[in-house]
Design a protein around this motif. Sequence first.
Motif, PDB file in Angstrom:
ATOM      1  N   HIS A   1       0.821  -1.213   0.000  1.00 49.71           N
ATOM      2  CA  HIS A   1       0.000   0.000   0.000  1.00 49.71           C
ATOM      3  C   HIS A   1       0.857   1.267   0.000  1.00 49.71           C
ATOM      4  CE1 HIS A   1      -3.749  -2.125   0.288  1.00 49.71           C
ATOM      5  NE2 HIS A   1      -3.247  -2.874   1.261  1.00 49.71           N
ATOM      6  N   ALA A   2       1.976   1.234   0.710  1.00 52.39           N
ATOM      7  CA  ALA A   2       2.863   2.397   0.729  1.00 52.39           C
ATOM      8  C   ALA A   2       3.426   2.664  -0.665  1.00 52.39           C
ATOM      9  CB  ALA A   2       3.988   2.188   1.735  1.00 52.39           C
ATOM     10  N   MET A   3       3.812   1.600  -1.383  1.00 53.55           N
ATOM     11  CA  MET A   3       4.358   1.783  -2.724  1.00 53.55           C
ATOM     12  C   MET A   3       3.263   2.175  -3.720  1.00 53.55           C
ATOM     13  SD  MET A   3       7.528   1.654  -2.391  1.00 53.55           S
ATOM     14  CE  MET A   3       7.410   2.189  -0.692  1.00 53.55           C
ATOM     15  N   ASP A   4       2.034   1.738  -3.485  1.00 51.53           N
ATOM     16  CA  ASP A   4       0.904   2.217  -4.294  1.00 51.53           C
ATOM     17  C   ASP A   4       0.808   3.738  -4.212  1.00 51.53           C
ATOM     18  OD1 ASP A   4      -0.309   0.228  -5.714  1.00 51.53           O
ATOM     19  OD2 ASP A   4      -1.997  -0.022  -4.343  1.00 51.53           O
ATOM     20  N   ASP A   5       0.942   4.275  -3.001  1.00 51.27           N
ATOM     21  CA  ASP A   5       0.895   5.724  -2.816  1.00 51.27           C
ATOM     22  C   ASP A   5       2.039   6.407  -3.558  1.00 51.27           C
ATOM     23  OD1 ASP A   5      -1.406   5.703  -1.250  1.00 51.27           O
ATOM     24  OD2 ASP A   5      -0.277   5.493   0.617  1.00 51.27           O
ATOM     25  N   VAL A   6       3.223   5.814  -3.502  1.00 49.50           N
ATOM     26  CA  VAL A   6       4.394   6.384  -4.181  1.00 49.50           C
ATOM     27  C   VAL A   6       4.177   6.366  -5.696  1.00 49.50           C
ATOM     28  CG1 VAL A   6       6.846   6.052  -4.652  1.00 49.50           C
ATOM     29  CG2 VAL A   6       5.993   5.859  -2.321  1.00 49.50           C
ATOM     30  N   ILE A   7       3.678   5.251  -6.217  1.00 51.09           N
ATOM     31  CA  ILE A   7       3.411   5.154  -7.664  1.00 51.09           C
ATOM     32  C   ILE A   7       2.392   6.212  -8.081  1.00 51.09           C
ATOM     33  CG2 ILE A   7       2.341   3.696  -9.439  1.00 51.09           C
ATOM     34  CD1 ILE A   7       3.683   1.303  -7.964  1.00 51.09           C
ATOM     35  N   ASN A   8       1.349   6.395  -7.284  1.00 48.89           N
ATOM     36  CA  ASN A   8       0.362   7.435  -7.598  1.00 48.89           C
ATOM     37  C   ASN A   8       0.993   8.824  -7.580  1.00 48.89           C
ATOM     38  OD1 ASN A   8      -1.727   5.706  -8.045  1.00 48.89           O
ATOM     39  ND2 ASN A   8      -2.719   6.031  -6.084  1.00 48.89           N
ATOM     40  N   ALA A   9       1.888   9.061  -6.636  1.00 52.71           N
ATOM     41  CA  ALA A   9       2.562  10.366  -6.565  1.00 52.71           C
ATOM     42  C   ALA A   9       3.401  10.603  -7.817  1.00 52.71           C
ATOM     43  CB  ALA A   9       3.425  10.452  -5.313  1.00 52.71           C
ATOM     44  N   PHE A  10       4.181   9.608  -8.221  1.00 56.84           N
ATOM     45  CA  PHE A  10       4.984   9.766  -9.435  1.00 56.84           C
ATOM     46  C   PHE A  10       4.086   9.935 -10.662  1.00 56.84           C
ATOM     47  CE2 PHE A  10       8.690   8.224  -7.073  1.00 56.84           C
ATOM     48  CZ  PHE A  10       9.636   9.108  -7.564  1.00 56.84           C
ATOM     49  N   GLY A  11       2.970   9.217 -10.691  1.00 60.66           N
ATOM     50  CA  GLY A  11       2.030   9.367 -11.800  1.00 60.66           C
ATOM     51  C   GLY A  11       1.491  10.781 -11.897  1.00 60.66           C
ATOM     52  N   MET A  12       1.149  11.368 -10.758  1.00 63.21           N
ATOM     53  CA  MET A  12       0.643  12.742 -10.756  1.00 63.21           C
ATOM     54  C   MET A  12       1.727  13.735 -11.194  1.00 63.21           C
ATOM     55  SD  MET A  12      -2.521  12.683 -10.175  1.00 63.21           S
ATOM     56  CE  MET A  12      -2.847  14.409  -9.920  1.00 63.21           C
ATOM     57  N   LEU A  13       2.966  13.488 -10.789  1.00 59.62           N
ATOM     58  CA  LEU A  13       4.058  14.361 -11.237  1.00 59.62           C
ATOM     59  C   LEU A  13       4.225  14.268 -12.750  1.00 59.62           C
ATOM     60  CD1 LEU A  13       6.728  13.743  -8.462  1.00 59.62           C
ATOM     61  CD2 LEU A  13       5.214  15.715  -8.730  1.00 59.62           C
TER      62      LEU A  13
ATOM     63  N   VAL B   1      11.123   6.792   1.846  1.00 56.94           N
ATOM     64  CA  VAL B   1      10.803   6.975   0.432  1.00 56.94           C
ATOM     65  C   VAL B   1      10.208   8.365   0.213  1.00 56.94           C
ATOM     66  CG1 VAL B   1       9.433   6.114  -1.508  1.00 56.94           C
ATOM     67  CG2 VAL B   1      10.429   4.505   0.130  1.00 56.94           C
ATOM     68  N   TRP B   2       9.326   8.791   1.106  1.00 49.27           N
ATOM     69  CA  TRP B   2       8.729  10.120   0.982  1.00 49.27           C
ATOM     70  C   TRP B   2       9.785  11.201   1.164  1.00 49.27           C
ATOM     71  CZ3 TRP B   2       4.723  10.097  -1.675  1.00 49.27           C
ATOM     72  CH2 TRP B   2       3.791   9.085  -1.568  1.00 49.27           C
ATOM     73  N   ARG B   3      10.755  10.982   2.072  1.00 50.54           N
ATOM     74  CA  ARG B   3      11.842  11.947   2.250  1.00 50.54           C
ATOM     75  C   ARG B   3      12.652  12.067   0.962  1.00 50.54           C
ATOM     76  NH1 ARG B   3      12.118   9.458   6.383  1.00 50.54           N
ATOM     77  NH2 ARG B   3      12.172   9.926   8.529  1.00 50.54           N
ATOM     78  N   ALA B   4      12.927  10.923   0.318  1.00 54.87           N
ATOM     79  CA  ALA B   4      13.698  10.936  -0.931  1.00 54.87           C
ATOM     80  C   ALA B   4      12.931  11.692  -2.021  1.00 54.87           C
ATOM     81  CB  ALA B   4      14.000   9.514  -1.381  1.00 54.87           C
ATOM     82  N   LEU B   5      11.628  11.503  -2.083  1.00 56.12           N
ATOM     83  CA  LEU B   5      10.808  12.198  -3.072  1.00 56.12           C
ATOM     84  C   LEU B   5      10.718  13.689  -2.768  1.00 56.12           C
ATOM     85  CD1 LEU B   5       8.992  11.964  -5.552  1.00 56.12           C
ATOM     86  CD2 LEU B   5       7.088  11.497  -4.026  1.00 56.12           C
ATOM     87  N   SER B   6      10.903  14.047  -1.518  1.00 52.95           N
ATOM     88  CA  SER B   6      10.808  15.442  -1.088  1.00 52.95           C
ATOM     89  C   SER B   6      12.161  16.139  -1.190  1.00 52.95           C
ATOM     90  CB  SER B   6      10.276  15.493   0.348  1.00 52.95           C
ATOM     91  OG  SER B   6       9.944  16.804   0.699  1.00 52.95           O
ATOM     92  N   CYS B   7      12.882  15.855  -2.247  1.00 51.93           N
ATOM     93  CA  CYS B   7      14.194  16.478  -2.515  1.00 51.93           C
ATOM     94  C   CYS B   7      15.164  16.305  -1.345  1.00 51.93           C
ATOM     95  CB  CYS B   7      14.037  17.954  -2.836  1.00 51.93           C
ATOM     96  SG  CYS B   7      13.062  18.263  -4.296  1.00 51.93           S
ATOM     97  N   GLY B   8      15.026  15.231  -0.607  1.00 48.23           N
ATOM     98  CA  GLY B   8      15.920  14.972   0.504  1.00 48.23           C
ATOM     99  C   GLY B   8      15.645  15.829   1.732  1.00 48.23           C
ATOM    100  N   GLY B   9      14.692  16.730   1.638  1.00 45.56           N
ATOM    101  CA  GLY B   9      14.363  17.591   2.770  1.00 45.56           C
ATOM    102  C   GLY B   9      13.475  16.867   3.763  1.00 45.56           C
ATOM    103  N   PRO B  10      13.190  17.503   4.854  1.00 42.08           N
ATOM    104  CA  PRO B  10      12.322  16.864   5.846  1.00 42.08           C
ATOM    105  C   PRO B  10      10.898  16.741   5.331  1.00 42.08           C
ATOM    106  CG  PRO B  10      12.699  19.139   6.430  1.00 42.08           C
ATOM    107  CD  PRO B  10      13.573  18.856   5.227  1.00 42.08           C
ATOM    108  N   LEU B  11      10.216  15.728   5.802  1.00 37.95           N
ATOM    109  CA  LEU B  11       8.797  15.597   5.484  1.00 37.95           C
ATOM    110  C   LEU B  11       8.045  16.699   6.209  1.00 37.95           C
ATOM    111  CD1 LEU B  11       8.118  11.779   5.756  1.00 37.95           C
ATOM    112  CD2 LEU B  11       8.104  13.183   3.711  1.00 37.95           C
TER     113      LEU B  11
END
Length: 88
Positions: free
Chosen positions: A13-25, A51-61
């Motif tokens: 489920h967590a990776m589903d959310d990540v895939i959806n985020a990349f899809g929206m981008l 994973v969310w931190r990595a997607l957030s340009c390495g910055g804090p969530l």
Amino acid sequence: MTRENTEYANLFHAMDDVINAFGMLYVTGVPVDSVRVLLLDDHPEGPYDVVWRALSCGGPLIRLTDYEGDKVLLREAIFVPPGYSNLL
């Protein structure tokens, strides 16, 4: 990003959310290197938050709960559909 109750700690489920985020981008044309992730839920840190931190340009969530009821102004926002709406 809003994560479901216990699904934020579930790999599938967590990776589903990540895939959806990349899809929206991809659909919106937003470059990945300009993304900041705002978590709208109040769940504790999960095992896949890295994973969310990595997607957030390495910055804090950024968590909405960090603002304790203050108003938050976003110049631009992309709302990602929940993971269970993913076609996979």
